[in-house]
Design a protein around this motif. Structure first.
Motif, PDB file in Angstrom:
ATOM      1  N   ASN A   1       4.899  49.416  20.628  1.00  0.00           N
ATOM      2  CA  ASN A   1       5.899  49.967  21.482  1.00  0.00           C
ATOM      3  C   ASN A   1       7.108  50.712  20.806  1.00  0.00           C
ATOM      4  O   ASN A   1       7.327  51.525  21.364  1.00  0.00           O
ATOM      5  N   GLN A   2       7.457  50.096  19.967  1.00  0.00           N
ATOM      6  CA  GLN A   2       8.608  50.622  19.129  1.00  0.00           C
ATOM      7  C   GLN A   2       8.172  52.035  18.366  1.00  0.00           C
ATOM      8  O   GLN A   2       9.103  52.917  18.495  1.00  0.00           O
ATOM      9  N   ARG A   3       7.093  52.056  17.894  1.00  0.00           N
ATOM     10  CA  ARG A   3       6.633  53.431  17.245  1.00  0.00           C
ATOM     11  C   ARG A   3       6.488  54.472  18.505  1.00  0.00           C
ATOM     12  O   ARG A   3       6.857  55.679  18.455  1.00  0.00           O
ATOM     13  N   LYS A   4       6.045  53.995  19.484  1.00  0.00           N
ATOM     14  CA  LYS A   4       6.007  55.130  20.676  1.00  0.00           C
ATOM     15  C   LYS A   4       7.325  55.655  21.112  1.00  0.00           C
ATOM     16  O   LYS A   4       7.569  56.700  21.436  1.00  0.00           O
ATOM     17  N   GLU A   5       8.163  54.592  21.287  1.00  0.00           N
ATOM     18  CA  GLU A   5       9.564  55.184  21.481  1.00  0.00           C
ATOM     19  C   GLU A   5      10.112  55.805  20.563  1.00  0.00           C
ATOM     20  O   GLU A   5      10.815  56.870  20.547  1.00  0.00           O
ATOM     21  N   ALA A   6       9.747  55.576  19.184  1.00  0.00           N
ATOM     22  CA  ALA A   6      10.356  56.644  18.067  1.00  0.00           C
ATOM     23  C   ALA A   6       9.679  57.844  18.317  1.00  0.00           C
ATOM     24  O   ALA A   6      10.536  59.006  17.901  1.00  0.00           O
ATOM     25  N   ILE A   7       8.477  57.815  18.639  1.00  0.00           N
ATOM     26  CA  ILE A   7       7.879  59.363  18.974  1.00  0.00           C
ATOM     27  C   ILE A   7       8.640  60.202  20.075  1.00  0.00           C
ATOM     28  O   ILE A   7       8.797  61.292  19.930  1.00  0.00           O
ATOM     29  N   LYS A   8       8.878  59.110  20.903  1.00  0.00           N
ATOM     30  CA  LYS A   8       9.565  59.994  22.200  1.00  0.00           C
ATOM     31  C   LYS A   8      11.112  60.544  21.745  1.00  0.00           C
ATOM     32  O   LYS A   8      11.440  61.654  22.122  1.00  0.00           O
ATOM     33  N   GLU A   9      11.664  59.699  20.978  1.00  0.00           N
ATOM     34  CA  GLU A   9      12.819  60.285  20.514  1.00  0.00           C
ATOM     35  C   GLU A   9      12.914  61.400  19.538  1.00  0.00           C
ATOM     36  O   GLU A   9      13.778  62.324  19.702  1.00  0.00           O
ATOM     37  N   ALA A  10      12.025  61.392  18.790  1.00  0.00           N
ATOM     38  CA  ALA A  10      11.837  62.476  17.670  1.00  0.00           C
ATOM     39  C   ALA A  10      11.344  63.773  18.481  1.00  0.00           C
ATOM     40  O   ALA A  10      11.755  65.005  18.019  1.00  0.00           O
ATOM     41  N   GLU A  11      10.428  63.566  19.517  1.00  0.00           N
ATOM     42  CA  GLU A  11      10.053  64.813  20.249  1.00  0.00           C
ATOM     43  C   GLU A  11      11.120  65.316  20.957  1.00  0.00           C
ATOM     44  O   GLU A  11      11.361  66.537  21.335  1.00  0.00           O
ATOM     45  N   ALA A  12      12.019  64.602  21.452  1.00  0.00           N
ATOM     46  CA  ALA A  12      13.316  64.835  22.300  1.00  0.00           C
ATOM     47  C   ALA A  12      14.189  65.727  21.191  1.00  0.00           C
ATOM     48  O   ALA A  12      14.767  66.675  21.710  1.00  0.00           O
ATOM     49  N   LEU A  13      14.327  64.913  20.135  1.00  0.00           N
ATOM     50  CA  LEU A  13      15.082  65.862  19.085  1.00  0.00           C
ATOM     51  C   LEU A  13      14.695  67.256  18.529  1.00  0.00           C
ATOM     52  O   LEU A  13      15.367  68.153  18.469  1.00  0.00           O
ATOM     53  N   VAL A  14      13.238  67.345  18.572  1.00  0.00           N
ATOM     54  CA  VAL A  14      12.562  68.649  18.224  1.00  0.00           C
ATOM     55  C   VAL A  14      13.029  69.515  19.284  1.00  0.00           C
ATOM     56  O   VAL A  14      13.210  70.653  19.193  1.00  0.00           O
TER      57      VAL A  14
END
Length: 250
Positions: free
Chosen positions: A69-82
């Motif tokens: 779940n933490q890694r999924k949140e990290a993906i969301k954050e990274a995609e938002a930054l992209v």
């Protein structure tokens, strides 16, 4: 001042024979139970250990799930930054800013790939742990089935002999109180030396009733006279004559 009654050797021996016969009856009941009480206790300990293992595996699965779940949140954050950097790249003023934004985009994309790899590995770990957990649960169910069967068997034996055992336990307590303390100590010590628990035995067919060691005629005569406590020279058991032994009934 009250006088303490002195018991004759014959009375002392009679008390010992009585106690031995009661203890032998209790031993018979314990033999009926066999190893069941120990097996039940061992199974209960084993099942407790298996439950602890099951809990540990479940906690590990929960820990890995939380990591996913933490890694999924990290993906969301990274995609938002992209998306944010891509929007910024539309308004860059020079190549330097453009390259800097591209590097940030690439870093966030790498973060996404790394997080996706972590999630993949973690899911594989969960799958392995799930198999282990299922095996642990099946093992617990099997052990609990065996335990229930052995408990049922033991309970039947206890129920069938409970009244008789209670009666003999009361008799044994009274019988021990009637035995000379020094003789009782010797009796208890001898009993622990032999698996059959026989500390007091009659002379049968000119031999010790415990180890079958031949008893000389002279010693047999002394045993019948009840003038002193006699023991087998071979096994150390207390010897009584057959007549005295047969006269004691419980």
């Amino acid at each position: 001042m009250a006088t303490v009654k002195e018991f004759s050797v014959e009375e002392k021996l009679s008390s010992l024979v009585n106690l031995q016969k009661i203890d032998s009856k209790l031993d018979e009941i314990r033999i009926l139970k066999g190893e069941l009480p120990m097996e039940v206790a061992d199974l209960e300990d084993e099942i407790q250990g298996l439950y602890a293992r099951q809990t540990r595996i479940e906690e590990e699965i929960n820990g890995v799930t939380e990591f996913i779940n933490q890694r999924k949140e990290a993906i969301k954050e990274a995609e938002a930054l992209v998306k944010k950097y891509e929007k910024q790249s539309e308004n860059v003023k020079n190549n330097r800013e453009f390259e800097a934004i591209n590097k940030e985009i690439e870093m966030q994309q790498l973060e996404v790939k790394l997080a996706e790899k972590h999630i993949k590995d973690a899911n594989e770990e969960i799958a392995e742990k799930a198999i282990t957990l299922e095996k642990a649960k099946k093992n617990i169910a099997m052990k609990e089935g065996v335990l229930a069967s052995k408990k049922s068997e033991l309970e039947k034996i206890i129920a069938a002999n409970e009244q008789e055992e209670t009666q003999y336990l009361k008799q044994a307590e009274a019988a021990r109180a009637a035995v000379d303390p020094r003789l009782l100590a010797s009796y208890e010590k001898i009993r622990t030396n032999y698996r059959n628990g026989l500390a007091v035995v009659p002379v049968e067919r000119d031999a010790c009733g415990g180890c079958f060691y031949a008893i000389p005629p002279q010693k047999q005569s002394e045993i019948r006279q009840h003038k002193k406590v006699m023991v087998c020279e071979n096994c150390g058991r207390i010897l009584v004559d057959e007549e005295l032994n047969n006269n004691i009934e419980i």
